[in-house]
Design a protein around this motif. Structure first.
Motif, PDB file in Angstrom:
ATOM      1  N   ASP A 103      -8.632 -23.441 -12.744  1.00  0.00           N
ATOM      2  CA  ASP A 103      -9.507 -23.573 -11.584  1.00  0.00           C
ATOM      3  C   ASP A 103     -10.212 -24.919 -11.708  1.00  0.00           C
ATOM      4  OD1 ASP A 103     -10.388 -20.084 -11.779  1.00  0.00           O
ATOM      5  OD2 ASP A 103      -8.915 -21.058 -10.465  1.00  0.00           O
ATOM      6  N   TYR A 104     -10.181 -25.681 -10.632  1.00  0.00           N
ATOM      7  CA  TYR A 104     -10.762 -27.017 -10.629  1.00  0.00           C
ATOM      8  C   TYR A 104     -12.055 -27.006  -9.821  1.00  0.00           C
ATOM      9  CZ  TYR A 104      -6.656 -29.010 -12.831  1.00  0.00           C
ATOM     10  OH  TYR A 104      -5.654 -29.316 -13.732  1.00  0.00           O
ATOM     11  N   TYR A 105     -13.083 -27.609 -10.414  1.00  0.00           N
ATOM     12  CA  TYR A 105     -14.402 -27.646  -9.799  1.00  0.00           C
ATOM     13  C   TYR A 105     -14.875 -29.095  -9.664  1.00  0.00           C
ATOM     14  CZ  TYR A 105     -14.525 -22.772 -11.379  1.00  0.00           C
ATOM     15  OH  TYR A 105     -14.235 -21.448 -11.612  1.00  0.00           O
ATOM     16  N   CYS A 106     -15.523 -29.396  -8.547  1.00  0.00           N
ATOM     17  CA  CYS A 106     -16.215 -30.671  -8.461  1.00  0.00           C
ATOM     18  C   CYS A 106     -17.710 -30.414  -8.610  1.00  0.00           C
ATOM     19  CB  CYS A 106     -15.903 -31.409  -7.157  1.00  0.00           C
ATOM     20  SG  CYS A 106     -16.475 -30.601  -5.652  1.00  0.00           S
ATOM     21  N   ALA A 107     -18.400 -31.436  -9.071  1.00  0.00           N
ATOM     22  CA  ALA A 107     -19.833 -31.323  -9.307  1.00  0.00           C
ATOM     23  C   ALA A 107     -20.493 -32.657  -8.996  1.00  0.00           C
ATOM     24  CB  ALA A 107     -20.106 -30.914 -10.751  1.00  0.00           C
ATOM     25  N   ALA A 108     -21.735 -32.600  -8.554  1.00  0.00           N
ATOM     26  CA  ALA A 108     -22.481 -33.800  -8.181  1.00  0.00           C
ATOM     27  C   ALA A 108     -23.761 -33.889  -8.996  1.00  0.00           C
ATOM     28  CB  ALA A 108     -22.804 -33.770  -6.687  1.00  0.00           C
ATOM     29  N   GLY A 109     -24.105 -35.106  -9.374  1.00  0.00           N
ATOM     30  CA  GLY A 109     -25.344 -35.356 -10.091  1.00  0.00           C
ATOM     31  C   GLY A 109     -25.969 -36.644  -9.584  1.00  0.00           C
ATOM     32  N   ILE A 110     -27.272 -36.599  -9.307  1.00  0.00           N
ATOM     33  CA  ILE A 110     -27.948 -37.806  -8.833  1.00  0.00           C
ATOM     34  C   ILE A 110     -27.863 -38.877  -9.910  1.00  0.00           C
ATOM     35  CG2 ILE A 110     -30.199 -38.779  -8.263  1.00  0.00           C
ATOM     36  CD1 ILE A 110     -30.907 -36.252  -6.845  1.00  0.00           C
ATOM     37  N   SER A 111     -27.547 -40.089  -9.468  1.00  0.00           N
ATOM     38  CA  SER A 111     -27.391 -41.183 -10.426  1.00  0.00           C
ATOM     39  C   SER A 111     -27.657 -42.493  -9.715  1.00  0.00           C
ATOM     40  CB  SER A 111     -25.975 -41.172 -11.006  1.00  0.00           C
ATOM     41  OG  SER A 111     -25.783 -42.234 -11.915  1.00  0.00           O
ATOM     42  N   PRO A 112     -28.310 -43.457 -10.368  1.00  0.00           N
ATOM     43  CA  PRO A 112     -28.557 -44.749  -9.726  1.00  0.00           C
ATOM     44  C   PRO A 112     -27.263 -45.498  -9.483  1.00  0.00           C
ATOM     45  CG  PRO A 112     -29.162 -44.829 -12.039  1.00  0.00           C
ATOM     46  CD  PRO A 112     -28.876 -43.411 -11.719  1.00  0.00           C
ATOM     47  N   ILE A 113     -27.327 -46.461  -8.593  1.00  0.00           N
ATOM     48  CA  ILE A 113     -26.126 -47.196  -8.193  1.00  0.00           C
ATOM     49  C   ILE A 113     -25.492 -47.928  -9.367  1.00  0.00           C
ATOM     50  CG2 ILE A 113     -27.312 -49.318  -7.548  1.00  0.00           C
ATOM     51  CD1 ILE A 113     -24.458 -47.612  -5.561  1.00  0.00           C
ATOM     52  N   TRP A 114     -26.301 -48.289 -10.369  1.00  0.00           N
ATOM     53  CA  TRP A 114     -25.771 -49.008 -11.509  1.00  0.00           C
ATOM     54  C   TRP A 114     -25.295 -48.089 -12.628  1.00  0.00           C
ATOM     55  CZ3 TRP A 114     -30.902 -49.001 -10.051  1.00  0.00           C
ATOM     56  CH2 TRP A 114     -31.780 -48.283 -10.875  1.00  0.00           C
ATOM     57  N   GLY A 115     -25.469 -46.794 -12.427  1.00  0.00           N
ATOM     58  CA  GLY A 115     -25.140 -45.845 -13.480  1.00  0.00           C
ATOM     59  C   GLY A 115     -23.653 -45.586 -13.615  1.00  0.00           C
ATOM     60  N   ARG A 116     -23.281 -44.961 -14.696  1.00  0.00           N
ATOM     61  CA  ARG A 116     -21.904 -44.562 -14.913  1.00  0.00           C
ATOM     62  C   ARG A 116     -21.786 -43.071 -14.623  1.00  0.00           C
ATOM     63  NH1 ARG A 116     -19.463 -47.887 -20.142  1.00  0.00           N
ATOM     64  NH2 ARG A 116     -19.758 -49.963 -19.259  1.00  0.00           N
TER      65      ARG A 116
END
Length: 127
Positions: A93-106
């Motif tokens: 099962d494949y999951y996507c996830a989101a995390g807030i991150s600055p534009i310069w972040g990895r």
């Protein structure tokens, strides 16, 4: 309400391809790094790929390098995972996830770095 919805999973023969989509609603992906994870029955959740907020940094697990490609289309508020040369070992099962991150972040493969998760899409590789 923040929501991520995966689509594009299914049954494919070994060597085949699938493209998973992760569509966001209720928020814009412009400020988020996105990770793709998978979990096979009886196994730990594994981070397979991620893309930074800017899109300039990507990461792939060794087991999928050269076969999977992550991309993002902020105009469509969607992230994609193109999967080629699929193997039975890719069953999960494949999951996507989101995390807030600055534009310069990895981005990273650690699930603890992500706050919002989709419901998952099943990928079955079988002849």
């Amino acid at each position: 309400q923040l929501q991520l919805v995966e689509s594009g999973g299914g049954l494919v023969q070994p060597g085949g391809s699938l493209r998973l989509s992760c569509a966001a609603s209720g928020f814009t992906l412009d400020y988020y790094k996105i990770g793709w994870f998978r979990q096979a029955p009886g196994k730990e959740r594994e981070g397979v790929s991620c893309v930074s907020t800017s899109g300039s940094y990507t990461m792939y697990a060794d087991s999928v390098k050269g076969r999977l490609t992550i991309s993002r289309d902020n105009a469509k508020n969607t992230v994609y995972l193109q999967m080629n040369s699929l193997e039975p070992a890719d069953n999960a099962d494949y999951y996507c996830a989101a995390g807030i991150s600055p534009i310069w972040g990895r981005c990273s493969s650690g699930p603890e770095d992500y706050d919002s998760w989709g419901q998952g899409a099943q990928v079955t590789v079988s002849s």
